[in-house]
Structures are given as structure tokens and as C-alpha cells.
Design a protein around this motif. Structure first.
Motif, PDB file in Angstrom:
ATOM      1  N   ALA A  43       0.435  -1.377   0.135  1.00 42.58           N
ATOM      2  CA  ALA A  43      -0.021   0.225   0.183  1.00 42.58           C
ATOM      3  C   ALA A  43       0.824   1.465  -0.151  1.00 42.58           C
ATOM      4  O   ALA A  43       0.070   2.506   0.042  1.00 42.58           O
ATOM      5  CB  ALA A  43      -0.824   0.127   1.268  1.00 42.58           C
ATOM      6  N   GLY A  44       2.108   1.320   0.231  1.00 34.09           N
ATOM      7  CA  GLY A  44       3.295   2.715   0.450  1.00 34.09           C
ATOM      8  C   GLY A  44       2.682   3.729   1.401  1.00 34.09           C
ATOM      9  O   GLY A  44       2.734   4.356   0.972  1.00 34.09           O
ATOM     10  N   ILE A  45       2.632   2.876   2.657  1.00 33.77           N
ATOM     11  CA  ILE A  45       2.261   3.592   3.516  1.00 33.77           C
ATOM     12  C   ILE A  45       3.493   4.088   3.610  1.00 33.77           C
ATOM     13  O   ILE A  45       4.327   4.170   3.734  1.00 33.77           O
ATOM     14  CB  ILE A  45       1.990   2.546   4.752  1.00 33.77           C
ATOM     15  CG1 ILE A  45       0.731   1.578   4.532  1.00 33.77           C
ATOM     16  CG2 ILE A  45       1.931   3.163   5.802  1.00 33.77           C
ATOM     17  CD1 ILE A  45      -0.645   1.980   4.777  1.00 33.77           C
ATOM     18  N   LYS A  46       3.040   5.514   4.399  1.00 35.55           N
ATOM     19  CA  LYS A  46       4.077   6.834   4.446  1.00 35.55           C
ATOM     20  C   LYS A  46       4.786   7.384   5.697  1.00 35.55           C
ATOM     21  O   LYS A  46       5.114   7.940   6.036  1.00 35.55           O
ATOM     22  CB  LYS A  46       3.593   8.119   3.802  1.00 35.55           C
ATOM     23  CG  LYS A  46       3.470   7.976   2.153  1.00 35.55           C
ATOM     24  CD  LYS A  46       3.131   9.453   2.408  1.00 35.55           C
ATOM     25  CE  LYS A  46       3.664   9.709   0.155  1.00 35.55           C
ATOM     26  NZ  LYS A  46       1.992   8.153  -0.468  1.00 35.55           N
ATOM     27  N   SER A  47       3.444   6.379   6.879  1.00 40.10           N
ATOM     28  CA  SER A  47       2.984   7.099   8.112  1.00 40.10           C
ATOM     29  C   SER A  47       2.545   5.716   9.182  1.00 40.10           C
ATOM     30  O   SER A  47       1.006   5.686   8.171  1.00 40.10           O
ATOM     31  CB  SER A  47       3.302   8.133   8.980  1.00 40.10           C
ATOM     32  OG  SER A  47       2.130   8.452   8.655  1.00 40.10           O
ATOM     33  N   VAL A  48       2.665   5.588  10.042  1.00 39.94           N
ATOM     34  CA  VAL A  48       1.426   5.230  10.858  1.00 39.94           C
ATOM     35  C   VAL A  48       1.497   5.898  12.793  1.00 39.94           C
ATOM     36  O   VAL A  48       2.100   6.161  13.319  1.00 39.94           O
ATOM     37  CB  VAL A  48       1.515   3.777  11.413  1.00 39.94           C
ATOM     38  CG1 VAL A  48       0.979   2.911  12.301  1.00 39.94           C
ATOM     39  CG2 VAL A  48       2.111   2.587   9.716  1.00 39.94           C
ATOM     40  N   THR A  49       0.417   6.088  13.020  1.00 36.78           N
ATOM     41  CA  THR A  49      -0.424   6.399  14.358  1.00 36.78           C
ATOM     42  C   THR A  49      -0.783   5.329  14.462  1.00 36.78           C
ATOM     43  O   THR A  49      -2.369   4.689  14.134  1.00 36.78           O
ATOM     44  CB  THR A  49      -0.831   8.019  13.807  1.00 36.78           C
ATOM     45  OG1 THR A  49      -0.443   8.928  13.377  1.00 36.78           O
ATOM     46  CG2 THR A  49      -1.310   8.072  15.112  1.00 36.78           C
ATOM     47  N   GLY A  73       9.338  -5.815   6.289  1.00 35.55           N
ATOM     48  CA  GLY A  73      10.363  -5.673   5.408  1.00 35.55           C
ATOM     49  C   GLY A  73      10.445  -4.131   5.421  1.00 35.55           C
ATOM     50  O   GLY A  73      11.234  -3.560   4.434  1.00 35.55           O
ATOM     51  N   VAL A  74       9.770  -3.487   5.655  1.00 30.97           N
ATOM     52  CA  VAL A  74       9.789  -2.310   5.431  1.00 30.97           C
ATOM     53  C   VAL A  74      10.088  -1.096   7.172  1.00 30.97           C
ATOM     54  O   VAL A  74       9.426  -2.022   8.231  1.00 30.97           O
ATOM     55  CB  VAL A  74       8.249  -1.433   5.275  1.00 30.97           C
ATOM     56  CG1 VAL A  74       8.087  -1.850   3.833  1.00 30.97           C
ATOM     57  CG2 VAL A  74       6.706  -1.566   5.900  1.00 30.97           C
ATOM     58  N   GLN A  75      10.011   0.328   6.995  1.00 32.03           N
ATOM     59  CA  GLN A  75      10.054   0.436   8.175  1.00 32.03           C
ATOM     60  C   GLN A  75       9.708   2.665   7.931  1.00 32.03           C
ATOM     61  O   GLN A  75      10.015   2.724   6.962  1.00 32.03           O
ATOM     62  CB  GLN A  75      11.902   1.082   8.155  1.00 32.03           C
ATOM     63  CG  GLN A  75      12.067   1.919   9.561  1.00 32.03           C
ATOM     64  CD  GLN A  75      11.681   1.238  11.053  1.00 32.03           C
ATOM     65  OE1 GLN A  75      11.085  -0.504  11.793  1.00 32.03           O
ATOM     66  NE2 GLN A  75      10.825   2.156  12.000  1.00 32.03           N
ATOM     67  N   VAL A  76       8.439   2.663   8.001  1.00 38.46           N
ATOM     68  CA  VAL A  76       7.399   4.081   8.081  1.00 38.46           C
ATOM     69  C   VAL A  76       7.686   4.592   9.478  1.00 38.46           C
ATOM     70  O   VAL A  76       7.578   3.978  10.595  1.00 38.46           O
ATOM     71  CB  VAL A  76       6.240   3.480   7.335  1.00 38.46           C
ATOM     72  CG1 VAL A  76       6.755   2.989   5.940  1.00 38.46           C
ATOM     73  CG2 VAL A  76       5.881   2.633   8.156  1.00 38.46           C
ATOM     74  N   PRO A  77       7.873   6.231   9.607  1.00 40.61           N
ATOM     75  CA  PRO A  77       7.879   6.816  10.251  1.00 40.61           C
ATOM     76  C   PRO A  77       6.825   6.435  11.379  1.00 40.61           C
ATOM     77  O   PRO A  77       5.589   6.328  10.419  1.00 40.61           O
ATOM     78  CB  PRO A  77       7.304   7.591   9.860  1.00 40.61           C
ATOM     79  CG  PRO A  77       8.432   8.014   8.248  1.00 40.61           C
ATOM     80  CD  PRO A  77       7.699   6.566   8.195  1.00 40.61           C
ATOM     81  N   SER A  78       6.730   6.501  12.793  1.00 40.01           N
ATOM     82  CA  SER A  78       4.974   5.815  13.758  1.00 40.01           C
ATOM     83  C   SER A  78       5.321   6.951  14.743  1.00 40.01           C
ATOM     84  O   SER A  78       6.467   6.554  15.273  1.00 40.01           O
ATOM     85  CB  SER A  78       5.562   4.121  13.201  1.00 40.01           C
ATOM     86  OG  SER A  78       6.999   3.511  14.121  1.00 40.01           O
ATOM     87  N   GLN A  79       4.298   6.771  15.092  1.00 47.50           N
ATOM     88  CA  GLN A  79       4.376   7.212  16.890  1.00 47.50           C
ATOM     89  C   GLN A  79       3.076   6.196  17.070  1.00 47.50           C
ATOM     90  O   GLN A  79       1.807   5.770  16.727  1.00 47.50           O
ATOM     91  CB  GLN A  79       4.325   9.162  16.433  1.00 47.50           C
ATOM     92  CG  GLN A  79       2.523   9.358  16.317  1.00 47.50           C
ATOM     93  CD  GLN A  79       2.078  10.900  16.077  1.00 47.50           C
ATOM     94  OE1 GLN A  79       3.052  10.810  17.063  1.00 47.50           O
ATOM     95  NE2 GLN A  79       1.191  10.741  15.749  1.00 47.50           N
ATOM     96  N   GLN A  80       3.406   6.562  18.889  1.00 48.17           N
ATOM     97  CA  GLN A  80       2.010   5.531  19.421  1.00 48.17           C
ATOM     98  C   GLN A  80       1.718   6.676  20.336  1.00 48.17           C
ATOM     99  O   GLN A  80       2.238   7.862  20.659  1.00 48.17           O
ATOM    100  CB  GLN A  80       2.814   4.406  20.296  1.00 48.17           C
ATOM    101  CG  GLN A  80       1.248   3.940  20.958  1.00 48.17           C
ATOM    102  CD  GLN A  80       2.192   3.562  21.905  1.00 48.17           C
ATOM    103  OE1 GLN A  80       3.186   2.729  22.128  1.00 48.17           O
ATOM    104  NE2 GLN A  80       1.599   2.599  23.352  1.00 48.17           N
TER     105      GLN A  80
END
Length: 93
Positions: A43-49, A73-80
Motif C-alpha cells: 500500500a505504500g504506507i507513508k506513516s502510522v499513528t 521488511g519496511v520501516q515507516v515513521p510511526s508514533q503511538q
């Protein structure tokens, strides 16, 4: 009286975003990991909250999301963001 509602949830976190919901307490964690991995792969995720409540059963969701990223095998910016049982933001990291 306690409330689990976060009145500005839609405005602060959902506007213009895609929502994925899950409950680590009632659902299979490995199934979530696999589903998140498939989404991250395609899906080409750019970030995850990851928005969780302060209750113990929600605490596993950020780990599930992280494992989904690792499996893909991906690393996208994330926050909780942790929401209190009275509807306030307790923590953002």
C-alpha cells in the motif's frame, strides 16, 4: 463516571487517513501481523499513528504493528498516542 470517548478523534487522527482497527484482546495477534505485513508490502504506507487506550489489553497493538512492518521488511515513521479512560491524551511517542 468514566468515558472511553475521545471527542475530537476524527478531527485529530482520522481526517484524510485510512483507518485500521484491531483488538489484541479478542483477536488473533498473528493474523493481525500477517494482515499488516500485507498492507505494508503493497500500500505504500507513508506513516502510522497507533492510537491506543491506556487499558492493558490495548498495549499490544503497537508491537503488532511493528512486527507487521518487520515482516514486510519496511520501516515507516510511526508514533503511538495513548488516550486515557476519561478521554484525554496521556502520551505521544
Amino acid at each position: 463516571m468514566r468515558t472511553v470517548a475521545f471527542p475530537s478523534l476524527h478531527q485529530e487522527f482520522l481526517d484524510g487517513k485510512v483507518v485500521m482497527l484491531g483488538c489484541p484482546k479478542f483477536d488473533d495477534a498473528q493474523d493481525y501481523i500477517n494482515r499488516f505485513a500485507a498492507i505494508f508490502e503493497t500500500a505504500g504506507i507513508k506513516s502510522v499513528t497507533t492510537v491506543v487506550m491506556e487499558v492493558p489489553c490495548c498495549s499490544g497493538l503497537p508491537t503488532i504493528v511493528k512486527k507487521g512492518m518487520e515482516k514486510a521488511g519496511v520501516q515507516v515513521p510511526s508514533q503511538q498516542v495513548t488516550i486515557g479512560t476519561r478521554g484525554e491524551i496521556l502520551e505521544t511517542r
